[in-house]
Design an enzyme around this catalytic site. Structure first.
Site, short mmCIF file in Angstrom:
data_model
loop_
_atom_site.label_atom_id
_atom_site.label_comp_id
_atom_site.label_asym_id
_atom_site.label_seq_id
_atom_site.Cartn_x
_atom_site.Cartn_y
_atom_site.Cartn_z
N ASN A 1 3.87 -6.74 3.27
CA ASN A 1 2.58 -6.08 3.05
C ASN A 1 1.53 -6.78 3.88
O ASN A 1 1.66 -7.96 4.21
CB ASN A 1 2.22 -6.19 1.56
CG ASN A 1 0.91 -5.49 1.23
OD1 ASN A 1 0.65 -4.37 1.68
ND2 ASN A 1 0.06 -6.14 0.45
N ILE B 1 0.84 0.20 -6.86
CA ILE B 1 1.49 -0.99 -7.42
C ILE B 1 2.96 -0.65 -7.64
O ILE B 1 3.28 0.41 -8.20
CB ILE B 1 0.81 -1.41 -8.74
CG1 ILE B 1 -0.60 -1.90 -8.43
CG2 ILE B 1 1.63 -2.47 -9.46
CD1 ILE B 1 -1.44 -2.20 -9.65
N HIS C 1 -2.59 -7.54 3.49
CA HIS C 1 -3.67 -7.50 2.51
C HIS C 1 -4.95 -7.98 3.18
O HIS C 1 -4.93 -9.00 3.89
CB HIS C 1 -3.33 -8.40 1.31
CG HIS C 1 -4.40 -8.41 0.27
ND1 HIS C 1 -4.59 -7.35 -0.59
CD2 HIS C 1 -5.35 -9.32 -0.03
CE1 HIS C 1 -5.62 -7.62 -1.37
NE2 HIS C 1 -6.10 -8.81 -1.06
C1 GAR Z 1 -6.03 -2.23 5.65
O1 GAR Z 1 -7.21 -2.96 5.74
C2 GAR Z 1 -5.04 -2.96 4.75
O2 GAR Z 1 -5.09 -4.35 4.87
C3 GAR Z 1 -5.50 -2.51 3.39
O3 GAR Z 1 -5.85 -1.16 3.54
C4 GAR Z 1 -6.25 -0.92 4.88
C5 GAR Z 1 -5.41 0.19 5.41
O4 GAR Z 1 -5.84 0.61 6.67
N1 GAR Z 1 -4.47 -2.70 2.41
C6 GAR Z 1 -4.72 -2.93 1.14
O5 GAR Z 1 -5.82 -3.00 0.66
C7 GAR Z 1 -3.46 -3.11 0.29
N2 GAR Z 1 -3.79 -3.55 -1.00
P1 GAR Z 1 -4.89 1.49 7.59
O6 GAR Z 1 -4.42 2.67 6.73
O7 GAR Z 1 -5.80 1.97 8.69
O8 GAR Z 1 -3.76 0.66 8.07
#
Ligand code: GAR
Length: 193
Positions: free
Chosen positions: A111, A96, A113
């Site tokens: 970002n 955060i 999400h």
């Molecule tokens: C993704 O699904 C992204 O949307 C999420 O984490 C994952 C990261 O995957 N983000 C969140 O939850 C942010 N709050 P990655 O490291 O393989 O891109």
């Protein structure tokens, strides 16, 4: 050439999708920027290995070494600003951010999400969508504001929630779409800058 800096905490598959889009046209995307650095708050983030293999500068600002969000964010900001980015891209960055940090990058901090915002801000989005009986789930690319998982929506993709879905199965289905919409949204935003 504009610079972007990508922040990760883990696997970095969204970061990799953007790096690949920067290298060549993919799904009709021309990124129009150079990925100047990938920075993680976790020294062991898998995505750092991919970035190094691609010859991209990497940085680590370990949140555990700081006693407040403000001091961590100040160190992170200094590390980012060495690269003078037009855009800072959060790609699975699980911290955060303080209002001061967000204000410093106003209009140039995005970002992704894993939900169809404004539904399910915060964590465990896929399990919550399944528990609520949602028939659609998805992902949202948005501008970052001081309020968690709010901010102007730049792109969304929806996928079906299938009978018997687990959170992991749904997450994998959503992630495939994330890799398509995030490079496109970043490219679109860069065009307006
Ligand atoms: C993704 O699904 C992204 O949307 C999420 O984490 C994952 C990261 O995957 N983000 C969140 O939850 C942010 N709050 P990655 O490291 O393989 O891109």
């Amino acid at each position: 050439m504009k610079h972007i800096v990508i922040l990760i905490s883990g696997t970095g598959s969204n970061m990799a999708a953007i790096v690949r889009a920067a290298e060549r046209e993919r799904w009709g995307v021309r990124l129009g920027a150079r990925v100047a650095a990938v920075i993680s708050n976790r020294p062991g983030a898998k995505g750092l290995d991919f970035a190094r293999e691609q010859g991209i500068a990497t940085g680590v600002v370990d949140h555990k070494a700081f006693d407040s969000r403000e001091t961590f964010d100040a160190a992170l900001q200094a590390e980012i600003d060495r690269h003078q980015p037009a855009l800072v891209v959060l790609a699975g960055f699980m911290r955060i951010l303080t209002p001061g940090f967000v204000a410093h990058y106003a209009g140039r901090l995005v970002n992704i999400h894993p939900s169809l915002l404004p539904a399910f801000p915060g964590l465990h989005t896929h399990q919550r969508a399944i528990d609520e009986g949602c028939k659609l789930a998805g992902a949202t690319v948005h501008q970052v504001t001081a309020e968690l998982d709010h901010g102007h929506i730049l792109a969304q993709a929806a996928v079906p929630v299938l009978p018997g879905d687990t959170a992991d199965a749904l997450a994998a289905r959503v992630l495939t779409q994330e890799h398509i919409i995030y490079p496109r949204a970043v490219a679109g935003l860069l065009q307006t800058m």
